[in-house]
Design a protein around this motif. Structure first.
Motif, PDB file in Angstrom:
ATOM      1  N   GLU A  78      10.552 -14.893   3.819  1.00 17.48           N
ATOM      2  CA  GLU A  78      10.278 -15.312   2.583  1.00 17.48           C
ATOM      3  C   GLU A  78      10.517 -14.265   1.658  1.00 17.48           C
ATOM      4  O   GLU A  78      10.099 -13.091   1.732  1.00 17.48           O
ATOM      5  N   TYR A  79      11.531 -14.302   0.437  1.00 18.60           N
ATOM      6  CA  TYR A  79      11.624 -13.586  -0.465  1.00 18.60           C
ATOM      7  C   TYR A  79      10.640 -12.795  -1.192  1.00 18.60           C
ATOM      8  O   TYR A  79      10.288 -11.707  -1.444  1.00 18.60           O
ATOM      9  N   GLU A  80       9.592 -13.664  -1.488  1.00 17.86           N
ATOM     10  CA  GLU A  80       8.489 -13.354  -2.225  1.00 17.86           C
ATOM     11  C   GLU A  80       7.405 -12.397  -1.431  1.00 17.86           C
ATOM     12  O   GLU A  80       7.113 -11.525  -1.893  1.00 17.86           O
ATOM     13  N   ASP A  81       7.488 -12.498  -0.229  1.00 20.19           N
ATOM     14  CA  ASP A  81       6.548 -11.590   0.790  1.00 20.19           C
ATOM     15  C   ASP A  81       7.614 -10.375   0.815  1.00 20.19           C
ATOM     16  O   ASP A  81       7.031  -9.090   0.585  1.00 20.19           O
ATOM     17  N   MET A  82       8.858 -10.482   0.763  1.00 19.18           N
ATOM     18  CA  MET A  82       9.517  -8.970   0.918  1.00 19.18           C
ATOM     19  C   MET A  82       9.287  -8.355  -0.568  1.00 19.18           C
ATOM     20  O   MET A  82       9.365  -6.882  -0.638  1.00 19.18           O
ATOM     21  N   ARG A  83       9.407  -8.886  -1.516  1.00 21.61           N
ATOM     22  CA  ARG A  83       9.339  -8.599  -2.993  1.00 21.61           C
ATOM     23  C   ARG A  83       7.813  -7.953  -3.040  1.00 21.61           C
ATOM     24  O   ARG A  83       8.123  -6.677  -3.681  1.00 21.61           O
ATOM     25  N   GLN A  84       7.146  -8.270  -2.543  1.00 22.02           N
ATOM     26  CA  GLN A  84       5.649  -7.761  -2.840  1.00 22.02           C
ATOM     27  C   GLN A  84       5.603  -6.427  -1.748  1.00 22.02           C
ATOM     28  O   GLN A  84       5.155  -5.335  -2.371  1.00 22.02           O
ATOM     29  N   ALA A  85       6.431  -6.688  -0.605  1.00 17.31           N
ATOM     30  CA  ALA A  85       6.251  -5.263   0.129  1.00 17.31           C
ATOM     31  C   ALA A  85       7.168  -4.263  -0.323  1.00 17.31           C
ATOM     32  O   ALA A  85       6.751  -2.960  -0.485  1.00 17.31           O
ATOM     33  N   ILE A  86       8.299  -4.397  -1.053  1.00 14.05           N
ATOM     34  CA  ILE A  86       9.156  -3.324  -1.725  1.00 14.05           C
ATOM     35  C   ILE A  86       8.565  -2.818  -2.881  1.00 14.05           C
ATOM     36  O   ILE A  86       8.541  -1.679  -3.084  1.00 14.05           O
ATOM     37  N   CYS A  87       7.771  -3.809  -3.629  1.00 15.94           N
ATOM     38  CA  CYS A  87       6.921  -3.257  -4.786  1.00 15.94           C
ATOM     39  C   CYS A  87       6.225  -2.309  -4.528  1.00 15.94           C
ATOM     40  O   CYS A  87       5.884  -1.231  -4.942  1.00 15.94           O
ATOM     41  N   GLN A  88       5.363  -2.750  -3.409  1.00 17.72           N
ATOM     42  CA  GLN A  88       4.237  -1.816  -2.834  1.00 17.72           C
ATOM     43  C   GLN A  88       4.903  -0.274  -2.176  1.00 17.72           C
ATOM     44  O   GLN A  88       4.268   0.776  -2.414  1.00 17.72           O
ATOM     45  N   TYR A  89       5.916  -0.310  -1.450  1.00 16.51           N
ATOM     46  CA  TYR A  89       6.578   0.772  -0.894  1.00 16.51           C
ATOM     47  C   TYR A  89       7.008   1.711  -2.121  1.00 16.51           C
ATOM     48  O   TYR A  89       6.933   3.015  -2.167  1.00 16.51           O
TER      49      TYR A  89
END
Length: 424
Positions: free
Chosen positions: A262-273
């Motif tokens: 899901e895009y939302e999960d990836m968005r959170q991960a990239i934001c954190q990284y």
């Protein structure tokens, strides 16, 4: 470099030793520390080594040994290891005039002149006992006139118990004796692939390499291997680095605890990284002008469709502001994202660094920076490093099913107030 003397101080089984510091009940229990997502063994206590467990072994392959011998496994606790490492290194800096931190568990010490005050071997035992007493971590000390020989001396200090964990290799006779016993692939900087070529030439031990003609080695291998030959003969070619070189790139990347679809999960991960990479960047007192985003599916599963995008963007002006970097990362993610894939890993890389105030924008650059950005980021970093709280962007989310699996994580004994061990 005349009259140079180096000591290499190396923490024994560092990750496993740190885990045991706060678990005296595990003093004689085999311990392994696992890689990201609790995948492979990356550290072993002596008891675990005695059971034949190899570095890099997938954890699922040793489940029978775990049950039979009561092996205790820990997820990698990098915050804890880093804190204990900094304590060890600060002790070394008190004991020696010059110290180069080589890795999280190794440091070179410059000992020129120390022999005028104390025997070098006695100094090595002093280092060993002081670190043990003040931190609980056991170290081995190798002393020699070059860095490469100091590495060999440290290898001997670890391997041969009769040394008591300290080897003084300043004697030429002792150097020759040890080098005749050490396989060439154990020499610092040689490695397995290069050692195969050397062995084909009849160079099988460190002593064989030391006796090689440096010019021939340079012509047939490289100047790096030539330096190694000269160092093995007591000629110091590698100086002590008093200042850690500034990084040229900063990468923050993790494998996910479960596949992201899901895009939302990836968005959170990239934001954190990106936030973490920005924090590291500020720790280097640098600003970055280029940000790269990459994502990976599982290339080891040919039954799944594969997609490995990597996109970069150049910011209008260099920045270390988390907010600006996250905005840039989100633009790249929108361009790179494709539905229908199971992503196993993602990350961001910062590059093209500038010192604060050095970059000169062109006439057409949008050089307007956020007011008080540096002060704000400084406050955020201080709070997050204090262990008393955590400030993060809302885009990082609070429910993170995708985070790296760390089911066996030990407490942050030394970096979080609420996890300090209690004695009752």
């Amino acid at each position: 470099m005349a009259n140079s003397i180096f000591a290499l101080v190396d923490c024994n089984n560092f990750y496993a030793s740190v885990e045991r510091l706060f678990r005296p009940d595990l003093k004689h229990t085999p311990i392994v520390v696992l890689s990201n997502n609790d995948g492979c063994v990356v550290a072993r206590s002596p008891e675990a080594k005695a059971l034949g467990i190899k570095m890099g072994t997938p954890f699922f392959q040793i489940q029978d040994l775990v049950r039979q011998h009561g092996i205790v496994a820990f997820s990698s606790n990098y915050a804890l290891y880093s804190d204990i490492s900094s304590r060890v290194m600060s002790i070394l800096e008190e004991l020696a005039p010059r110290v180069e931190v080589y890795s999280i568990d190794e440091s070179f010490m410059g000992l020129s002149g120390v022999a005028n005050a104390v025997a070098l071997e006695d100094f090595g035992y002093q280092v060993r006992s002081t670190v043990q007493q003040w931190t609980g971590i056991t170290v081995c000390v190798g002393i020699a006139p070059t860095k490469t020989l100091a590495k060999l001396a440290n290898h001997a200090a670890k391997k041969y118990r009769a040394t008591g964990g300290v080897v003084d290799l300043t004697s030429t006779v002792r150097q020759q004796k040890l080098m005749s016993l050490v396989p060439v692939d154990e020499v610092w900087g040689i490695g397995r692939r290069l050692s195969h070529r050397l062995q084909a030439e009849g160079i099988k031990t460190a002593q064989d390499l030391a006796k090689s003609n440096p010019k021939w080695i340079r012509r047939n291998y490289s100047v790096v291997v030539e330096r190694t030959v000269r160092e093995l003969n007591g000629e110091s070619c590698l100086s002590l680095e008093d200042v850690t070189p500034t990084k040229q790139q900063i990468i923050c990347s993790r494998s996910f605890g479960q596949r992201i679809t899901e895009y939302e999960d990836m968005r959170q991960a990239i934001c954190q990284y990106t936030s973490r990479a920005a924090e590291k960047l500020r720790g280097e007192d640098r600003s970055a002008k280029v940000l790269t985003l990459f994502m990976r599916t599982n290339r080891f599963n040919p039954d799944e469709p594969q997609y490995t995008p990597s996109l970069s963007t150049e910011l209008s002006i260099p920045t270390a502001d988390t907010r600006d970097l996250v905005v840039a990362a989100m633009r790249l993610l929108q361009a790179a994202w494709r539905d229908g894939y199971r992503y196993m890993k993602a990350g961001v890389m910062l590059s093209d660094f500038y010192e604060p105030g050095v970059y000169q924008p062109s006439l057409f650059d949008d050089a307007i920076s956020r007011p008080n950005a540096k002060a704000l980021m400084s406050v955020v970093d201080r709070i997050n490093s204090s262990g008393k709280g955590n400030i993060f962007l809302a885009g990082q989310g609070t429910q993170k099913a995708w985070v790296m699996k760390r089911e066996r994580l030990s407490p942050a004994y030394t970096t979080r107030w609420d996890e300090i061990p209690l004695v009752r």
